[in-house]
Design a protein around this motif. Structure first.
Motif: not given
Length: 244
Positions: A1-11, A116-120, A215-217
């Motif tokens: 799971m990534g650790s960046s706090s960058e917010t995606g634009r999907g919302n 799938e992408l979100a899991a990584t 969350a579990r990747g």
């Protein structure tokens, strides 16, 4: 799971795609008020497939001129919710059974990939946003002080937020844009409205399971669960269609 706090634009991209978008508010600009109102009428079934959009009547009801209503109808046509027919003008789009199958298959494939992408790539903030949607979905299900339509609106908004947060966590802007077209808001709202309490509980259980696999990747499992979850909605729509 990534650790960046960058917010995606999907919302932002799929803000209204799941049928839980904003309702009209006082002070909205004319075209925005017309668009938001007519879209809500279509999503919630006040305007049914095949119904004509009579600009003069809509303008009178919304206390607007016909110009912003005409602009709103063009925007709804761009969204795919309205089509223009010879000798009838603008009408609410009608879907055949194969259209529904195609829409849900496309959505399932795209949103499974997003999961799938979100899991990584998901961050703790992403998981928090998913959790908030799941929590509010559960709260909305338990509301007994609301009429069926108002309760479905709350459930639809919470459902939108869960899926939007997952898509945002994919960090794939082009995918989010594709999903904004693939997700059919009236179909989503209709499925949620027809779900029994048991089906709603199962739907939110899927949200939780998908969240936990992200969350579990576990990308493969997250994609599988999302595909199954979306197909449950498709099956409800097809069951309603067959009953009619």
């Amino acid at each position: 799971m990534g650790s960046s706090s960058e917010t995606g634009r999907g919302n932002d991209v799929i803000a209204g795609a799941y049928g839980g978008g904003p309702m009209p508010e006082p002070g909205m600009a004319g075209p925005v008020l017309a668009y938001t109102s007519i879209r809500a009428w279509i999503v919630e079934g006040r305007l049914r497939p095949g119904d004509r959009l009579i600009e003069q009547r809509i303008a009178a009801e919304l206390k607007l001129s016909r110009t912003p209503v005409r602009e709103a109808v063009r925007m709804l046509a761009a969204d795919g919710l309205v089509v223009t027919e010879r000798n009838r003008g603008a009408v609410v789009r009608t879907l055949q059974r194969q259209d529904i199958l195609d829409l849900y298959e496309l959505r399932a494939r795209l949103e499974s990939y997003a999961s799938e992408l979100a899991a990584t790539r998901a961050t703790e903030d992403d998981l928090g946003a998913i959790d908030e949607g799941i929590r509010d979905f559960g709260r909305a299900m338990r509301r007994r002080d609301l009429g069926h339509l108002d309760r479905t609106r709350l459930i639809g908004e919470a459902n939108r937020r869960v899926h939007a947060a997952i898509i945002a966590a994919s960090r794939h802007t082009r995918l989010a844009h594709l999903l904004s077209s693939a997700v059919d808001a009236p179909l989503v709202f209709e499925a949620l409205r027809e779900f029994s309490n048991r089906q709603l509980e199962r739907s939110n259980l899927f949200h939780q399971l998908i969240r936990d696999t992200i969350a579990r990747g576990e990308p493969v499992r997250a994609a599988q669960l999302m595909h199954e979850h979306i197909m449950l909605g498709r099956d409800q729509i097809l069951a309603d269609l067959d009953a009619e």
